[in-house]
Design a protein around this motif. Structure first.
Motif, PDB file in Angstrom:
ATOM      1  N   ASP A  31      -4.245  10.999   3.157  1.00 17.12           N
ATOM      2  CA  ASP A  31      -4.194   9.838   2.284  1.00 17.12           C
ATOM      3  C   ASP A  31      -5.128  10.070   1.103  1.00 17.12           C
ATOM      4  O   ASP A  31      -6.354  10.132   1.271  1.00 17.12           O
ATOM      5  CB  ASP A  31      -4.605   8.575   3.040  1.00 17.12           C
ATOM      6  CG  ASP A  31      -3.643   8.276   4.181  1.00 17.12           C
ATOM      7  OD1 ASP A  31      -2.457   8.043   3.905  1.00 17.12           O
ATOM      8  OD2 ASP A  31      -4.083   8.298   5.347  1.00 17.12           O
ATOM      9  N   SER A  38      -7.426   9.464  -9.593  1.00 20.97           N
ATOM     10  CA  SER A  38      -6.405   9.163 -10.596  1.00 20.97           C
ATOM     11  C   SER A  38      -7.040   8.875 -11.950  1.00 20.97           C
ATOM     12  O   SER A  38      -8.184   8.421 -12.040  1.00 20.97           O
ATOM     13  CB  SER A  38      -5.559   7.964 -10.156  1.00 20.97           C
ATOM     14  OG  SER A  38      -6.362   6.805 -10.056  1.00 20.97           O
ATOM     15  N   ILE A  78       5.634  13.947  -0.242  1.00 21.03           N
ATOM     16  CA  ILE A  78       4.726  13.013  -0.902  1.00 21.03           C
ATOM     17  C   ILE A  78       5.354  11.625  -0.943  1.00 21.03           C
ATOM     18  O   ILE A  78       6.533  11.466  -1.295  1.00 21.03           O
ATOM     19  CB  ILE A  78       4.387  13.486  -2.321  1.00 21.03           C
ATOM     20  CG1 ILE A  78       3.687  14.858  -2.241  1.00 21.03           C
ATOM     21  CG2 ILE A  78       3.503  12.475  -3.038  1.00 21.03           C
ATOM     22  CD1 ILE A  78       3.330  15.442  -3.579  1.00 21.03           C
ATOM     23  N   LEU A  80       4.355   7.213  -1.717  1.00 26.47           N
ATOM     24  CA  LEU A  80       3.468   6.291  -2.411  1.00 26.47           C
ATOM     25  C   LEU A  80       3.210   5.101  -1.500  1.00 26.47           C
ATOM     26  O   LEU A  80       4.145   4.515  -0.952  1.00 26.47           O
ATOM     27  CB  LEU A  80       4.152   5.822  -3.696  1.00 26.47           C
ATOM     28  CG  LEU A  80       3.318   5.170  -4.784  1.00 26.47           C
ATOM     29  CD1 LEU A  80       2.289   6.141  -5.329  1.00 26.47           C
ATOM     30  CD2 LEU A  80       4.245   4.683  -5.888  1.00 26.47           C
ATOM     31  N   ALA A  93       8.194   8.741 -11.023  1.00 27.70           N
ATOM     32  CA  ALA A  93       7.161   9.627 -10.487  1.00 27.70           C
ATOM     33  C   ALA A  93       7.546  11.055 -10.831  1.00 27.70           C
ATOM     34  O   ALA A  93       8.692  11.469 -10.617  1.00 27.70           O
ATOM     35  CB  ALA A  93       7.029   9.453  -8.977  1.00 27.70           C
ATOM     36  N   LEU A  95       6.567  14.840  -9.953  1.00 28.83           N
ATOM     37  CA  LEU A  95       5.862  15.664  -8.974  1.00 28.83           C
ATOM     38  C   LEU A  95       5.956  17.121  -9.394  1.00 28.83           C
ATOM     39  O   LEU A  95       7.052  17.698  -9.383  1.00 28.83           O
ATOM     40  CB  LEU A  95       6.457  15.512  -7.577  1.00 28.83           C
ATOM     41  CG  LEU A  95       6.264  14.176  -6.840  1.00 28.83           C
ATOM     42  CD1 LEU A  95       7.040  13.050  -7.490  1.00 28.83           C
ATOM     43  CD2 LEU A  95       6.658  14.338  -5.377  1.00 28.83           C
ATOM     44  N   ASP A 111       5.419   2.268   2.483  1.00 25.83           N
ATOM     45  CA  ASP A 111       5.463   3.664   2.058  1.00 25.83           C
ATOM     46  C   ASP A 111       6.771   3.923   1.324  1.00 25.83           C
ATOM     47  O   ASP A 111       7.852   3.607   1.828  1.00 25.83           O
ATOM     48  CB  ASP A 111       5.363   4.601   3.261  1.00 25.83           C
ATOM     49  CG  ASP A 111       4.032   4.457   3.997  1.00 25.83           C
ATOM     50  OD1 ASP A 111       3.088   3.919   3.381  1.00 25.83           O
ATOM     51  OD2 ASP A 111       3.941   4.874   5.167  1.00 25.83           O
ATOM     52  N   VAL A 127       0.570  14.471  -9.751  1.00 26.74           N
ATOM     53  CA  VAL A 127       1.642  13.493  -9.624  1.00 26.74           C
ATOM     54  C   VAL A 127       1.444  12.440 -10.711  1.00 26.74           C
ATOM     55  O   VAL A 127       0.401  11.780 -10.760  1.00 26.74           O
ATOM     56  CB  VAL A 127       1.648  12.832  -8.237  1.00 26.74           C
ATOM     57  CG1 VAL A 127       2.728  11.754  -8.172  1.00 26.74           C
ATOM     58  CG2 VAL A 127       1.872  13.879  -7.147  1.00 26.74           C
ATOM     59  N   LEU A 145      -1.688   8.034  -2.418  1.00 29.57           N
ATOM     60  CA  LEU A 145      -0.586   8.952  -2.149  1.00 29.57           C
ATOM     61  C   LEU A 145      -0.685   9.388  -0.702  1.00 29.57           C
ATOM     62  O   LEU A 145      -1.786   9.609  -0.183  1.00 29.57           O
ATOM     63  CB  LEU A 145      -0.675  10.198  -3.034  1.00 29.57           C
ATOM     64  CG  LEU A 145      -0.391  10.074  -4.523  1.00 29.57           C
ATOM     65  CD1 LEU A 145      -0.464  11.457  -5.163  1.00 29.57           C
ATOM     66  CD2 LEU A 145       0.963   9.450  -4.795  1.00 29.57           C
ATOM     67  N   GLU A 146       0.451   9.504  -0.045  1.00 21.68           N
ATOM     68  CA  GLU A 146       0.475  10.068   1.297  1.00 21.68           C
ATOM     69  C   GLU A 146       1.106  11.447   1.214  1.00 21.68           C
ATOM     70  O   GLU A 146       2.248  11.586   0.754  1.00 21.68           O
ATOM     71  CB  GLU A 146       1.258   9.172   2.253  1.00 21.68           C
ATOM     72  CG  GLU A 146       0.540   7.882   2.580  1.00 21.68           C
ATOM     73  CD  GLU A 146       1.111   7.226   3.825  1.00 21.68           C
ATOM     74  OE1 GLU A 146       2.292   7.500   4.145  1.00 21.68           O
ATOM     75  OE2 GLU A 146       0.379   6.481   4.479  1.00 21.68           O
ATOM     76  N   VAL A 147       0.373  12.453   1.646  1.00 21.82           N
ATOM     77  CA  VAL A 147       0.823  13.840   1.537  1.00 21.82           C
ATOM     78  C   VAL A 147       0.925  14.436   2.935  1.00 21.82           C
ATOM     79  O   VAL A 147      -0.060  14.487   3.678  1.00 21.82           O
ATOM     80  CB  VAL A 147      -0.151  14.674   0.680  1.00 21.82           C
ATOM     81  CG1 VAL A 147       0.385  16.082   0.506  1.00 21.82           C
ATOM     82  CG2 VAL A 147      -0.381  14.006  -0.680  1.00 21.82           C
TER      83      VAL A 147
END
Length: 441
Positions: A31, A38, A78, A80, A93, A95, A111, A127, A145-147
């Motif tokens: 996370d 950012s 990825i 959001l 977005a 990427l 998510d 991103v 962001l969740e990666v």
């Protein structure tokens, strides 16, 4: 104060607490909080005039860029983590250069999958987020962001980013890593003078940069980019009394300004220690080489005098910046170093760098000694690996440092580097002709 970029509530929330537990054998999801990772990298002309930001995500002209680093080649899914307080929105977005558009709605955090990024080597992922249409006041409130790495080696993948706001890490992390070169001084007679030259390559001087040339145990001296139309030569000496508030310093521990050069501002500073500060507004230019000279010597009465001169190429002479007296101090110059930092957290996504060459010290007997060895170090933001966009070392006759900009190359700290010797460039300076050289003698 840490910049928030308008992502409401997200800075202090734990995204992990808002999702169901995952199976133990599932890939780890990282996370990346918006608060420390950012930046507003594009905005409208009107917003730029007001300082280049908008505290709420309500303008389609704004582009917010989020950065994180991956330690190896990897495939990354990825998503959001976001909510839309009112109405519905459509966003774009981008990427790693590939754009996708997504519709968002719902006042509850959810998510939103954005897509996949394939990294062929270690480095930073960028991103970009931009609002396209909305029916509410803002496009969305973004938490993180969740990666999620995928593939057979997913469990081994490590991401680096500013992970928390402990000790104001979001602010310091957004500023980026500060880096330093500590120069080896000769053993033997005490050092009284230190000389250095700094060259900032064209394009490596964004607003917020401090190219510190002549640091010593009790202060620093270098040049800054303070605004689009303002540049300074800055010289400061810390008080022996430890505080971030100048008003708390007892009278017998205050820094005394003995003299300042023509047009130089003299005063106090606080926030990162406190003491005496001086600066000269001077439009130095990237691509030119500038020369710095310091003297540090005890006055024989329990204090030490610190003096700084800057060589002005247009006038072909040494300009006195200032001379300060530091009480409760009895010493000559120690801890010679340079550093590179960004003091504007909104500019932490931009790269800066400088070349440092021809370092010399002069002892109390008037003998010059060349310094060709320096140790490269970084601050806690770099050491914690929250930011890894920093590098330093030696190239030919000069040392170099570079930070910010989220570049892939990284140089491990605590290494020593050796530059080529420059004996033909030994300084030739008549100390007796320097304004202020007789102070404290």
């Amino acid at each position: 104060m840490s910049t928030r970029l308008g992502w409401t509530a997200a800075l202090m929330l734990s995204a992990l607490s808002l999702v169901p537990a995952r199976a133990q054998d599932a890939p780890k999801t990282w996370d990346v909080p918006m608060g420390g990772n950012s930046y507003l990298t594009a905005t409208s002309a009107d917003a730029a005039k007001r300082g280049g930001r908008n505290d709420r995500w309500n303008s389609p002209d704004n582009v917010t860029s989020v950065y994180f680093r991956v330690d190896r080649a990897a495939e990354l899914n990825i998503a959001l983590r976001a909510k839309v307080p009112q109405g519905e929105s459509r966003i774009r977005a981008t990427l790693a250069g590939k754009a996708v558009e997504k519709d968002l709605k719902g006042a509850e955090t959810a998510d939103v999958p954005l897509g996949k990024v394939v990294m062929k080597a270690p480095g930073y992922v960028k991103v970009d987020l931009q609002g396209l249409k909305k029916t509410g006041e803002v496009f969305a409130d973004i938490e993180a962001l969740e990666v999620t790495p995928t593939g057979k080696d997913a469990a081994a993948v490590v991401l680096n980013y500013v992970k928390d706001n402990k000790d104001n890490n979001f602010y310091w992390g957004r500023r980026g890593p500060s880096i330093h070169l500590g120069y080896e001084l000769p053993k033997g007679e005490p050092t009284e003078w230190f000389y250095n030259e700094v060259t900032v390559p064209v394009g490596s001087d964004p607003v917020g940069s401090y190219f510190m040339s002549n640091g010593f145990g009790e202060g620093y001296f270098g040049m800054q980019v303070n605004g689009e139309n303002e540049r300074r030569v800055l010289f400061s000496v810390w008080s022996p009394f430890k505080t971030d508030r100048p008003g708390e310093i007892p009278e017998d521990q205050k820094i005394t300004l003995l003299k300042k050069g023509e047009g130089v501002h003299g005063g106090e500073f606080g926030g990162e220690g406190s003491g005496g500060q001086s600066y000269w507004l001077y439009p130095w230019k990237a691509g030119n080489t500038y020369r710095f000279l310091n003297r540090v010597h005890p006055d024989g009465k329990g204090s030490t005098v610190y003096t700084a001169w800057f060589f002005v190429p247009e006038k072909n002479n040494w300009q006195l910046i200032a001379s300060f007296k530091r009480p409760k101090t009895d010493k000559h110059l120690t801890g010679a170093h340079s550093f590179l930092e960004n003091f504007a957290d909104r500019q932490g996504y931009l790269s800066r760098g400088a070349l440092y060459g021809n370092q010399w010290s002069c002892d109390v007997k008037g003998e010059w000694h060349e310094s060709t060895v320096a140790r490269f170090t970084t601050d806690p933001i770099g050491r914690s690996l929250f930011r890894m966009d920093y590098a330093g070392g030696a190239k030919g006759q000069q040392f170099f440092m570079r930070n910010g900009g989220f570049f892939a190359e990284n140089v491990k700290p605590d290494q020593k580097f050796t530059r080529e010797s420059t004996p033909a460039k030994k300084p030739v300076i008549d100390f007796k002709k320097l304004e202020g050289a007789d102070l404290g003698s």
